[in-house]
Design a protein around this motif. Structure first.
Motif, PDB file in Angstrom:
ATOM      1  N   UNK A 683      10.951  39.922  -3.726  1.00 44.82           N
ATOM      2  CA  UNK A 683      10.084  38.782  -3.405  1.00 44.82           C
ATOM      3  C   UNK A 683      10.791  37.788  -2.489  1.00 44.82           C
ATOM      4  N   UNK A 684      12.096  37.665  -2.646  1.00 46.20           N
ATOM      5  CA  UNK A 684      12.846  36.794  -1.748  1.00 46.20           C
ATOM      6  C   UNK A 684      12.680  37.254  -0.298  1.00 46.20           C
ATOM      7  N   UNK A 685      12.880  38.530  -0.088  1.00 47.09           N
ATOM      8  CA  UNK A 685      12.734  39.078   1.265  1.00 47.09           C
ATOM      9  C   UNK A 685      11.274  39.092   1.702  1.00 47.09           C
ATOM     10  N   UNK A 686      10.366  39.359   0.748  1.00 50.91           N
ATOM     11  CA  UNK A 686       8.951  39.400   1.105  1.00 50.91           C
ATOM     12  C   UNK A 686       8.428  38.047   1.558  1.00 50.91           C
ATOM     13  N   UNK A 704      16.688  27.879   4.788  1.00 52.18           N
ATOM     14  CA  UNK A 704      17.792  26.986   4.437  1.00 52.18           C
ATOM     15  C   UNK A 704      17.668  26.460   3.014  1.00 52.18           C
ATOM     16  N   UNK A 705      16.441  26.278   2.552  1.00 58.52           N
ATOM     17  CA  UNK A 705      16.216  25.724   1.217  1.00 58.52           C
ATOM     18  C   UNK A 705      16.261  26.790   0.108  1.00 58.52           C
ATOM     19  N   UNK A 706      16.266  28.038   0.458  1.00 63.60           N
ATOM     20  CA  UNK A 706      16.187  29.093  -0.560  1.00 63.60           C
ATOM     21  C   UNK A 706      17.571  29.430  -1.118  1.00 63.60           C
ATOM     22  N   UNK A 707      17.615  29.539  -2.456  1.00 63.67           N
ATOM     23  CA  UNK A 707      18.828  29.945  -3.163  1.00 63.67           C
ATOM     24  C   UNK A 707      18.731  31.445  -3.436  1.00 63.67           C
ATOM     25  N   UNK A 708      19.821  32.188  -3.417  1.00 65.58           N
ATOM     26  CA  UNK A 708      19.764  33.645  -3.650  1.00 65.58           C
ATOM     27  C   UNK A 708      19.006  34.006  -4.922  1.00 65.58           C
ATOM     28  N   UNK A 709      18.231  35.106  -4.834  1.00 66.92           N
ATOM     29  CA  UNK A 709      17.409  35.552  -5.967  1.00 66.92           C
ATOM     30  C   UNK A 709      18.294  36.047  -7.111  1.00 66.92           C
ATOM     31  N   UNK A 710      17.694  35.980  -8.329  1.00 68.47           N
ATOM     32  CA  UNK A 710      18.459  36.377  -9.506  1.00 68.47           C
ATOM     33  C   UNK A 710      17.532  36.945 -10.559  1.00 68.47           C
ATOM     34  N   UNK A 711      17.963  38.047 -11.233  1.00 66.62           N
ATOM     35  CA  UNK A 711      17.181  38.655 -12.293  1.00 66.62           C
ATOM     36  C   UNK A 711      17.742  38.343 -13.665  1.00 66.62           C
ATOM     37  N   UNK A 712      16.859  38.222 -14.658  1.00 66.10           N
ATOM     38  CA  UNK A 712      17.269  37.897 -16.023  1.00 66.10           C
ATOM     39  C   UNK A 712      16.827  38.954 -17.039  1.00 66.10           C
TER      40      UNK A 712
END
Length: 758
Positions: A683-686, A704-712
């Protein structure tokens, strides 16, 4: 005759005439009267001491015999003096006595001793004289003349002349100084017209440029340093009337402005001027002069020399004032120096060569300043966390049942899916949905009708909620085939539960209208105090202060009398805002009233403010539902909604964006973690790809405002964390609805510090 003789002796006992001539005649007469006593005195003439003794006995007998007669006669003289009219002027006005007087003048004359309302000498006019119709003198040169000094031994003659429009002032001066040895006559007042001292001649040229009725008297300096009033018979005060104008300042007052402002206007100076002369005054001028006694400048410190100097404040011309007319003239008082002022008013001609009268008063300026605050103060702070919960379009059923479960119809913590969908179908009657029922041979009795009945149950529930039947279409039910599950028995039951369901199918065009997420907002309201200030500068203490606020029918008042010296008003916390929202987002008028130590009341102008509420979005989360074991959105319309939220929430420069992936409890923890990480990265890339294609102008900012995606994985089931610390579980893995919600992607808008803890 004896009575008249006694009165003469009484009135003239201190005069020079009595000492030199009259007393000589009395002594000569007594020499004949005292012949019978000559024998007693052995044939010798009486001594001077004996003669004076007999004279005193003679006067005492007269007063004892006729005391009532003398008192009555003295009283008659006093009454007659106030009724004597001024004679028509001749070349030598030997006795120009008092003319007819007004009520006030008669009252003043009645307070004078009998011996004061008289004429001290001759008043001579030159040949260029004329008489006005009212009997006043219209002359160019007018001399006051009095008798010469009787003291021949005094080589240098010194006179002190007093002229005034008020006879009582001259009478009081005579009572205070006449005949006193300790009078320091060198320090007596002297000015251009009203008082003259060190006069050597026995006459004085009077200025005739001012008309009116004047009173005058003359003192002589004796060698024994006494002031002796020169008399004309029994008269000590003379009078004369000159034809002309005479402007008198009858009253001088300050009417302060009750409006409290920052400008230099303090009020009106009111002057009451009367022409007491018998001719009109033309082109007269009133001049105001000002000097600051206790200077305090509104803007900055000032030079004390500059403040103490008498400066012209204003001038105003009066074209014409008729004789006897009274005129009220007002001057606006403007000064940037607050404090105590000495203001002098002078009535004169244009060149100020003729000064009719002048008067000075001490006035205090008014306070300067106002009550201020922000035009749009924030009175309410709302901190909120919000979450968007998706509408789940799969309605699960119990085994062998077509009864709709309560969690899809009845509200517990947030609005259930069927209730929200029914409301939106009513708002959009053109929208149509399709219901497709399913039954599972793994858990249900094999019956195709069960799938249809489950779809009918959903339709009936929506119709009961107000949806039109023609908006709902039902497709023939489906029976799912038997399958083998390689999971635990509990997880197998969860999977079978989700297979027994009704699918709600919505056209892509209707998805934005019917499938918008369910909004839940948790907020914490804190009233904020509104700060008012009163930067008021004043030269005297302020005693009371009130602030009043009005908004339609709502009113509130603050008493800041105790803190008025600190120039601050207690913070106004509109507690009523919580109970009555009429204070918010409405026009509120306020004003203040202030009272100083003199009791003067001032009011500020009405000012307007708008109370605002500040909404701080501490965190906003968007929950995007995913299909089982997949990593793409159920509905493509969510991409546009994500972009709309980004543009709205990115107005705050401190907000950051992050994608987090989650999974339900079906499957192993490792596989669920890997799946959730894959979902987040996808979804980050999408999103970036969507922005690059649809809105390239925002691509750089959003990246610039996006923080790297993370799974839980399955470690964080869907829940709501309230501001008070309470946590409410929504994604319960023991229910089909909860598991579907846990298979999700969350788009979190928050501060970077908050996201760094993930």
């Amino acid at each position: 005759m004896l009575k008249k003789l006694a009165l003469s002796l009484l009135y003239y006992q201190n005069s020079i005439f009595f000492e030199r001539y009259f007393l000589f005649l009395i002594r000569w007469g007594f020499t004949w009267i005292a012949i019978p006593f000559k024998i007693i005195d052995k044939g010798r003439w009486m001594s001077v001491q004996t003669q004076n003794t007999l004279l005193g006995i003679f006067l005492l007998v007269l007063f004892v015999i006729e005391p009532n007669g003398m008192a009555q006669n003295a009283h008659s003289d006093d009454l007659n003096l106030s009724r004597i009219h001024m004679q028509q002027p001749t070349m030598h006005l030997n006795h120009p006595l008092l003319p007819d007087q007004s009520a006030n003048e008669r009252q003043n004359s009645s307070k004078l001793p009998v011996s004061y309302a008289v004429q001290p000498g001759n008043s001579d006019l030159d040949s260029k004289r004329s008489v006005a119709p009212n009997g006043a003198l219209a002359v160019k040169n007018f001399f006051l003349k009095w008798g010469k000094s009787s003291n021949k031994k005094q080589r240098k003659k010194n006179y002190y002349l007093v002229i005034d429009l008020d006879s009582t002032k001259i009478a009081r001066f005579i009572q205070k100084h006449a005949g006193k040895r300790d009078t320091n006559w060198q320090n007596l007042p002297q000015n251009k017209f009203w008082c003259q001292k060190f006069l050597q001649a026995d006459s004085f040229l009077v200025p005739v440029n001012i008309g009116g009725h004047f009173y005058w008297t003359v003192f002589e300096y004796k060698n024994d340093r006494k002031l002796r009033c020169i008399r004309k018979k029994t008269l000590q005060i003379a009078n004369y009337t000159l034809s002309g104008a005479n402007l008198e300042i009858k009253a001088f007052a300050f009417e302060y402005s009750p409006l409290l402002t920052r400008d230099d206007y303090h009020g009106e100076l009111k002057v009451e001027v009367k022409n007491s002369g018998n001719q009109p005054a033309e082109n007269a001028w009133l001049t105001l002069r000002d000097s600051v006694l206790t200077p305090f400048k509104i803007d900055e410190a000032m030079n004390s020399r500059e403040s103490n100097a008498m400066k012209i404040l204003a001038r105003k011309q009066i074209p014409l004032i008729k004789a006897g007319e009274t005129r009220l003239v007002t001057f606006p008082w403007r000064t940037s120096f607050i404090g105590k002022h000495k203001i002098e008013i002078q009535a004169s001609d244009r060149s100020e060569q003729v000064v009719y009268s002048q008067q000075s008063q001490i006035f205090l300026t008014i306070p300067k300043g106002t009550v201020t605050t922000d035009e749009n103060p924030v009175a309410l702070k709302i901190i909120q966390v919000s979450i968007e919960i998706p509408i789940i379009t799969e309605i699960s059923f119990d085994a062998n049942s077509c009864v709709v479960r309560p969690e899809y119809l009845h509200k517990e913590f947030f609005a259930p899916s069927l209730l929200v969908l029914a409301n939106r179908l009513k708002q959009h009657p053109e929208a149509i949905i399709l219901l497709r029922g399913y039954s599972d041979v793994n858990s249900d009795i094999w019956n195709a009708k069960l799938a249809d009945n489950r779809a009918l149950a959903i339709r009936d529930s929506l119709v009961n909620l107000g949806v039109k039947p023609e908006q709902i279409n039902i497709q023939r039910g489906h029976i799912l085939p038997r399958i083998d599950y390689q999971t635990t028995s509990e997880e197998s039951q969860w999977i079978l539960e989700e297979r027994r369901h009704v699918q709600i199918v919505i056209k892509p065009a209707d998805q934005p209208k019917l499938l918008n997420p369910i909004q839940y907002i948790d907020f914490e309201v804190t009233p904020l105090p509104v700060r008012f200030e009163s930067p008021i500068k004043t030269s005297i203490p302020l005693k009371k202060g009130f602030l009043q606020l009005n908004c339609h029918k709502l009113k509130d008042e603050i008493d800041f009398s105790d803190q008025i010296s600190s120039q601050k008003i207690p913070l106004w916390t509109p507690i009523k805002v919580l109970a009555d929202t009429g204070w918010l987002e409405n026009e509120i008028s306020y004003f203040s009233t202030i009272t100083d130590s003199l009791g003067r009341i001032f009011k500020t102008k009405n000012q307007v403010i708008h109370l605002k509420k500040l909404i701080l979005n501490k965190e906003h989360r968007m929950v995007l539902p995913l299909k089982f074991a997949q990593s793409h959105l159920r509905f493509e319309s969510y991409w546009a909604r994500i972009f709309d939220q980004i543009t709205n929430l990115f107005a705050d420069p401190e907000k950051k964006l992050c994608f987090t992936g989650h999974a339900c409890a079906i499957g192993s923890e490792v596989s669920n973690y890997q799946l959730s990480q894959k979902r987040a990265e996808r979804f980050h890339a999408g999103l970036l790809e969507f922005i690059r294609k649809k809105h390239p102008e925002y691509y750089g900012l959003i990246k610039e405002r996006m923080i790297p995606a993370r799974g839980f994985g399955e470690s964080r089931p869907l829940m709501i964390s309230r501001l008070n610390g309470e946590q409410i579980l929504i994604g319960d893995n023991f229910h089909a609805l909860g598991r579907r919600l846990n298979r999700r992607i969350e788009v979190i808008f928050s501060q970077e510090e908050k996201l760094s803890n993930f």
